[in-house]
Write a protein that holds these residues in place. Structure first.
Motif, PDB file in Angstrom:
ATOM      1  N   HIS A  65       0.825  -1.208   0.000  1.00 17.92           N
ATOM      2  CA  HIS A  65       0.000   0.000   0.000  1.00 17.92           C
ATOM      3  C   HIS A  65       0.865   1.265   0.000  1.00 17.92           C
ATOM      4  O   HIS A  65       0.510   2.264  -0.645  1.00 17.92           O
ATOM      5  CB  HIS A  65      -0.946  -0.008   1.197  1.00 17.92           C
ATOM      6  N   LEU A  66       1.987   1.216   0.712  1.00 13.88           N
ATOM      7  CA  LEU A  66       2.896   2.360   0.693  1.00 13.88           C
ATOM      8  C   LEU A  66       3.473   2.558  -0.708  1.00 13.88           C
ATOM      9  O   LEU A  66       3.579   3.683  -1.196  1.00 13.88           O
ATOM     10  CB  LEU A  66       4.022   2.172   1.713  1.00 13.88           C
ATOM     11  N   LYS A  67       3.837   1.453  -1.354  1.00 13.55           N
ATOM     12  CA  LYS A  67       4.329   1.536  -2.740  1.00 13.55           C
ATOM     13  C   LYS A  67       3.311   2.210  -3.647  1.00 13.55           C
ATOM     14  O   LYS A  67       3.648   3.027  -4.501  1.00 13.55           O
ATOM     15  CB  LYS A  67       4.616   0.127  -3.280  1.00 13.55           C
ATOM     16  N   ASP A  68       2.049   1.825  -3.488  1.00 12.98           N
ATOM     17  CA  ASP A  68       0.999   2.410  -4.320  1.00 12.98           C
ATOM     18  C   ASP A  68       0.819   3.903  -4.046  1.00 12.98           C
ATOM     19  O   ASP A  68       0.416   4.655  -4.935  1.00 12.98           O
ATOM     20  CB  ASP A  68      -0.333   1.682  -4.092  1.00 12.98           C
ATOM     21  N   GLU A  69       1.113   4.336  -2.819  1.00 12.92           N
ATOM     22  CA  GLU A  69       1.043   5.764  -2.506  1.00 12.92           C
ATOM     23  C   GLU A  69       2.229   6.517  -3.115  1.00 12.92           C
ATOM     24  O   GLU A  69       2.087   7.652  -3.593  1.00 12.92           O
ATOM     25  CB  GLU A  69       1.057   5.961  -0.987  1.00 12.92           C
ATOM     26  N   LEU A  70       3.401   5.897  -3.104  1.00 14.34           N
ATOM     27  CA  LEU A  70       4.599   6.539  -3.630  1.00 14.34           C
ATOM     28  C   LEU A  70       4.626   6.569  -5.154  1.00 14.34           C
ATOM     29  O   LEU A  70       5.229   7.464  -5.765  1.00 14.34           O
ATOM     30  CB  LEU A  70       5.857   5.806  -3.127  1.00 14.34           C
TER      31      LEU A  70
END
Length: 410
Positions: A307-312
């Motif tokens: 999910h963090l990857k998708d935000e970045l």
């Protein structure tokens, strides 16, 4: 650039086409400088030897003509790192043109250092993104380099003037260039990009002849094809069990995807310079690669990391689109993305059919998927469903307090 600061030696990004041939001659006549040509084989699918012949015809000595096959470096060091991030710009564009520019700029600057040139030159226009990408990369790699952008300097403001200049200086002009070109094409191993002329009205459907790498989905085979892509640490390493080099993998995926009409995109995008433009993109291999990469991440990547990857990702994609490949912020994001890929190893099975590429299977020794925990059958005590009650109550506490306050104040 004034004549006072005219360069003595320029390395030109040279395709051998009409525009860069005119630029070559213009550099010679405008500045009286020595010109070195650099032509990169990025997998654009064109024979590059004619570029050598044309440069020689225009007086460039053989030792000043650089033609290099950079396909493996392109995929290994630029395309694959970008795909570890699942990068798409404005939700759709796989950044095929954007990711090629930092490599071309890198070689321009390196060749300039090798031959003692004090400037580099490119053929990007003053309206597009590529001028920004070429120049930001060049300055990041050599802050003292001069960059010449003829489209921003000369008075050859129309196709007619360009042709007149070509005829005056005996530059060969292909017959199909005598009239208005139907559209402009940029290609490399990741994609083809078509823009301009017949494509400039976004209300009009693109003609079939614009597409070069993909069959129309409705004309694709009536039988689906299945392909297995193997990954190690986030990078594709094999197709159907056969280990291949990065460029060979992308070439094969282009063939597979193109045969089934995968990877077509008709996009109106927001350019970095401020205007909107309409482009037709074909990224068959990249479309398969993105689908498969997300498929293997789904079983090997922890939810929080995913999910963090998708935000970045949108920020990362924008940096590449805007030309900041060599910026510290892109490198910082890349370090985080690469850390996330340590266990992204395994195999994904795709189904290719009539323009679609869908994950239908995925497996890995690094999998986080536990059938024992999610089964609808008896899980043998792997998961105590009663635990969920306290979990829900704790998460509901603040919502209950909010609701109670709001009820009291009504």
């Amino acid at each position: 650039m004034s004549k006072v600061t005219a360069p003595k030696k320029v390395v030109l990004a040279y395709s051998g086409g009409l525009d860069t041939s005119i630029i070559l001659k213009w550099l010679q006549t405008e500045y009286g400088c020595e010109v070195v040509t650099f032509t990169a084989d990025l997998g654009q699918g064109e024979e590059l030897e004619p570029a050598r012949v044309k440069a020689e015809l225009m007086g460039i000595p053989p030792e000043n003509i650089y033609i290099e096959d950079v396909r493996e470096e392109f995929v290994r060091d630029f395309v694959f790192p970008m795909f570890r991030a699942n990068a798409v710009y404005e939700g759709l564009y796989l950044l095929g043109t954007s990711i090629a520019r930092p490599l071309i700029s890198k070689r321009l600057v390196e060749i300039a250092a090798e031959v003692g040139a004090d400037a580099v030159a490119h053929g990007a226009t003053g309206k597009g993104n590529d001028q920004v990408r070429f120049e930001l990369a060049a300055y990041a790699l050599n802050p003292d380099i001069k960059v010449i952008a003829p489209w921003r300097e000369w008075d050859l403001s129309s196709r007619t003037k360009l042709l007149e200049f070509a005829e005056e200086h005996q530059i060969p002009v292909a017959k199909d260039k005598r009239g208005e070109a139907p559209f402009s094409v940029d290609a490399n191993l990741l994609h083809t990009s078509s823009e301009g002329k017949v494509l400039e009205d976004p209300a009009e459907m693109a003609p079939d002849y614009v597409y070069q790498r993909t069959v129309a989905p409705e004309d694709a085979p009536d039988t689906p094809e299945f392909v297995e892509i193997g990954f190690e640490r986030g990078d594709a390493v094999s197709i159907n069990g056969e280990a291949m080099s990065p460029a060979t993998i992308l070439t094969k995926l282009n063939e597979l995807g193109g045969n089934h009409g995968c990877g077509r995109l008709d996009l109106v995008e927001g350019r970095f310079v401020g205007m909107k433009s309409r482009g037709i993109y074909e990224t068959p291999g990249g479309t398969l690669l993105l689908e498969a990469h997300r498929g293997i991440e789904s079983i090997t990547l922890d939810r929080g990391a995913a999910h963090l990857k998708d935000e970045l990702m949108p920020r990362y994609a924008e940096l590449i689109y805007n030309g900041f490949w060599y910026s510290p912020e892109r490198e910082m994001l890349q370090a985080a993305i690469d850390k996330s890929q340590e266990h992204v190893t395994g195999t994904v099975k795709l189904k290719l059919y009539k323009g679609s590429a869908r994950t239908v299977g995925r497996w890995s020794d690094h999998s986080l998927y536990s059938e024992a925990h999610v089964t609808f059958e008896d899980d043998g005590g792997a998961y105590d469903q009663k635990d969920a009650a306290g979990f829900i109550q704790l998460n509901a506490l603040r919502l209950k307090l909010l609701a109670a306050r709001n009820k009291r104040l009504k």
